[in-house]
Scaffold this active site. Sequence first.
Site, PDB file in Angstrom:
ATOM      1  N   ASN A 113      49.100  65.263  87.051  1.00  0.00           N
ATOM      2  CA  ASN A 113      50.351  66.505  87.361  1.00  0.00           C
ATOM      3  C   ASN A 113      51.283  65.987  86.858  1.00  0.00           C
ATOM      4  O   ASN A 113      51.696  64.439  87.476  1.00  0.00           O
ATOM      5  CB  ASN A 113      50.059  66.293  89.218  1.00  0.00           C
ATOM      6  CG  ASN A 113      51.001  68.133  89.249  1.00  0.00           C
ATOM      7  OD1 ASN A 113      52.319  67.193  89.776  1.00  0.00           O
ATOM      8  ND2 ASN A 113      49.977  68.591  89.864  1.00  0.00           N
ATOM      9  N   SER A 114      52.294  66.861  85.966  1.00  0.00           N
ATOM     10  CA  SER A 114      53.155  65.997  85.374  1.00  0.00           C
ATOM     11  C   SER A 114      54.607  65.995  86.340  1.00  0.00           C
ATOM     12  O   SER A 114      54.486  66.630  87.371  1.00  0.00           O
ATOM     13  CB  SER A 114      53.459  67.607  84.639  1.00  0.00           C
ATOM     14  OG  SER A 114      52.497  67.800  82.968  1.00  0.00           O
TER      15      SER A 114
END
Length: 188
Positions: free
Chosen positions: A42-43
């Site tokens: 998840n960035s």
Amino acid sequence: MADVDPVAAAFAAHPREGFLPEKVRSRAAYDGPLDIGHGQTNSQPRTVEAMLRLLDVRPGDRVLDVGAGSGWTTALLAHLTGPGGRVVGLELEPDLVVFGSGNLARTDQPWASLEQATPGRLGDPDRAPYDRILVSAEARTTPRALVDQLADGGRMVVPVAGELLLVVREGEQVVETGHGGYRFVPLR
């Protein structure tokens, strides 16, 4: 009355925590990438914010989200398009499609979906053109297959060889500008 910042409003409406596996939810406020399994992340929130600001999504836009993972960016994009828009999130990893689709369903934004990407086929040419394309995986070179899926006046944000690019299509002309160094999982 002050203008509402649409990107900030999207982040406030869809907190990162709701798109993370339980084992890393306590780290949702961490401004770095978080593991969501299957070699995917998840960035980093600051990176997602930068990408969304470059993408400049407008209400009613048709948006393609390549590498949708946990569904967070798909939800943020859907918030930005509003119900007059359409957002299609694509993810290659089947377990993440299930995870991300479940997360997205809880946002009550039926104009957005997260679907299984077709291996060996980049994007969604059958439903193109798209006004905006967000790519959350790093390409070696600018992915021409995705450029071809942009509408006239369309914008794509994609990490290429360590640099975040904004790709703008005006008719047959394509203009690329660089916006800093970033690291992402590889685009497959």
